[in-house]
Design an enzyme around this catalytic site. Sequence first.
Site, PDB file in Angstrom:
ATOM      1  N   MET A 108       0.787  -1.229   0.000  1.00  0.00           N
ATOM      2  CA  MET A 108       0.000   0.000   0.000  1.00  0.00           C
ATOM      3  C   MET A 108       0.825   1.288   0.000  1.00  0.00           C
ATOM      4  O   MET A 108       0.307   2.340   0.370  1.00  0.00           O
ATOM      5  CB  MET A 108      -0.959  -0.005   1.207  1.00  0.00           C
ATOM      6  CG  MET A 108      -1.956  -1.140   1.186  1.00  0.00           C
ATOM      7  SD  MET A 108      -2.934  -1.169  -0.341  1.00  0.00           S
ATOM      8  CE  MET A 108      -4.045   0.208  -0.008  1.00  0.00           C
ATOM      9  N   HIS A 165      -2.856  -4.081 -10.189  1.00  0.00           N
ATOM     10  CA  HIS A 165      -3.824  -3.035  -9.825  1.00  0.00           C
ATOM     11  C   HIS A 165      -5.221  -3.468 -10.282  1.00  0.00           C
ATOM     12  O   HIS A 165      -5.381  -3.938 -11.408  1.00  0.00           O
ATOM     13  CB  HIS A 165      -3.431  -1.712 -10.486  1.00  0.00           C
ATOM     14  CG  HIS A 165      -4.340  -0.595 -10.097  1.00  0.00           C
ATOM     15  ND1 HIS A 165      -4.254   0.037  -8.872  1.00  0.00           N
ATOM     16  CD2 HIS A 165      -5.384  -0.029 -10.747  1.00  0.00           C
ATOM     17  CE1 HIS A 165      -5.197   0.956  -8.798  1.00  0.00           C
ATOM     18  NE2 HIS A 165      -5.888   0.943  -9.915  1.00  0.00           N
ATOM     19  N   ASP A 223       6.885   2.595 -12.114  1.00  0.00           N
ATOM     20  CA  ASP A 223       7.747   3.759 -12.355  1.00  0.00           C
ATOM     21  C   ASP A 223       7.503   4.774 -11.238  1.00  0.00           C
ATOM     22  O   ASP A 223       6.923   4.436 -10.212  1.00  0.00           O
ATOM     23  CB  ASP A 223       7.545   4.327 -13.767  1.00  0.00           C
ATOM     24  CG  ASP A 223       6.166   4.927 -13.956  1.00  0.00           C
ATOM     25  OD1 ASP A 223       5.405   5.024 -12.955  1.00  0.00           O
ATOM     26  OD2 ASP A 223       5.839   5.312 -15.096  1.00  0.00           O
ATOM     27  N   GLY A 238       5.505   7.202 -11.007  1.00  0.00           N
ATOM     28  CA  GLY A 238       4.129   7.688 -10.826  1.00  0.00           C
ATOM     29  C   GLY A 238       3.261   6.725 -10.033  1.00  0.00           C
ATOM     30  O   GLY A 238       3.724   5.685  -9.550  1.00  0.00           O
ATOM     31  N   GLU A 276      -7.051 -11.335 -11.216  1.00  0.00           N
ATOM     32  CA  GLU A 276      -5.725 -10.965 -10.700  1.00  0.00           C
ATOM     33  C   GLU A 276      -4.887 -12.213 -10.468  1.00  0.00           C
ATOM     34  O   GLU A 276      -3.703 -12.273 -10.808  1.00  0.00           O
ATOM     35  CB  GLU A 276      -5.861 -10.189  -9.379  1.00  0.00           C
ATOM     36  CG  GLU A 276      -6.545  -8.846  -9.513  1.00  0.00           C
ATOM     37  CD  GLU A 276      -6.534  -8.066  -8.202  1.00  0.00           C
ATOM     38  OE1 GLU A 276      -5.551  -8.154  -7.454  1.00  0.00           O
ATOM     39  OE2 GLU A 276      -7.532  -7.368  -7.926  1.00  0.00           O
ATOM     40  N   ILE A 320       3.725   3.952  -2.067  1.00  0.00           N
ATOM     41  CA  ILE A 320       4.406   4.321  -3.313  1.00  0.00           C
ATOM     42  C   ILE A 320       5.890   4.001  -3.116  1.00  0.00           C
ATOM     43  O   ILE A 320       6.484   4.434  -2.122  1.00  0.00           O
ATOM     44  CB  ILE A 320       4.261   5.841  -3.558  1.00  0.00           C
ATOM     45  CG1 ILE A 320       2.787   6.256  -3.571  1.00  0.00           C
ATOM     46  CG2 ILE A 320       5.001   6.245  -4.826  1.00  0.00           C
ATOM     47  CD1 ILE A 320       2.100   6.039  -4.865  1.00  0.00           C
TER      48      ILE A 320
HETATM   49  C1  GRF Z   1      -5.588  -6.412  -4.861  1.00  0.00           C
HETATM   50  O1  GRF Z   1      -6.864  -6.033  -5.304  1.00  0.00           O
HETATM   51  C2  GRF Z   1      -4.524  -5.752  -5.693  1.00  0.00           C
HETATM   52  O2  GRF Z   1      -4.889  -5.558  -7.022  1.00  0.00           O
HETATM   53  C3  GRF Z   1      -4.362  -4.420  -5.007  1.00  0.00           C
HETATM   54  O3  GRF Z   1      -4.516  -4.683  -3.642  1.00  0.00           O
HETATM   55  C4  GRF Z   1      -5.286  -5.873  -3.480  1.00  0.00           C
HETATM   56  C5  GRF Z   1      -4.430  -6.811  -2.679  1.00  0.00           C
HETATM   57  O4  GRF Z   1      -5.081  -7.994  -2.334  1.00  0.00           O
HETATM   58  N1  GRF Z   1      -3.095  -3.813  -5.348  1.00  0.00           N
HETATM   59  P1  GRF Z   1      -4.275  -9.188  -1.714  1.00  0.00           P
HETATM   60  O5  GRF Z   1      -3.531  -8.662  -0.472  1.00  0.00           O
HETATM   61  O6  GRF Z   1      -3.306  -9.687  -2.751  1.00  0.00           O
HETATM   62  O7  GRF Z   1      -5.298 -10.202  -1.343  1.00  0.00           O
END
Ligand code: GRF
Length: 202
Positions: free
Chosen positions: A91, A110, A142, A144, A175, A93
């Site tokens: 969480m 993401h 990157d 950003g 994902e 940058i």
């Molecule tokens: C996922 O939705 C990911 O895309 C985002 O944060 C969430 C993380 O979920 N960056 P987890 O911790 O992998 O279950």
Amino acid sequence: MHKKIVVLVSGRGTNLQALIDAVKNGTIPGRITLVISDNPHAYALERARKENIPTVILDYASFPGKKAYETALLDILTKEGPDLICLAGYMRIVGREIVARYRHRILNIHPSLLPAFPGLEAQKQAVEYGVKVSGCTVHFVDEGMDTGPIVLQAACPVLDDDTPETLSARILQYEHQIYPQAVRLFLEGKLSIEGRKVLVKE
Ligand code: GRF
């Protein structure tokens, strides 16, 4: 020798789990050698421990500021020497120095079709905007916020009665498919970057 992957996490770690599973079943030709969390309570740490993957907790709150935190993080990364760093629900940058040091060697996942809905609560943004299709993106990191070159994307419908939670759950399934796939492509040397474009040679 197997390529080394370091995974950075902050939370529940379902994407970390997808990567662990893909290493175990041979999809990813590498090893997760370290999991680093900025949150001492992240469930992702439990997942790593269950697999005997070393963990480091860099409790962000215990540092005087971002610079000190980033220095400690870079120090650990330098000692570990990963081929690839994966952000999996991390969480923060990543600081400029680390990005520069590991340019095109840091991946993030993401939960939107970037460049739509970068930043926090992407699924809520998508529901509130009223888009009919959303999804997820694996991209290089990157300087950003969610702006780096895109490796893979997967799309899924947004339903009329979706809440941020139901949409998140749908996107999450994708994902867990595209993140291991992107890591595999990277470690197999099948990605090349030309400007903003990532070319995939299967
Ligand atoms: C996922 O939705 C990911 O895309 C985002 O944060 C969430 C993380 O979920 N960056 P987890 O911790 O992998 O279950």
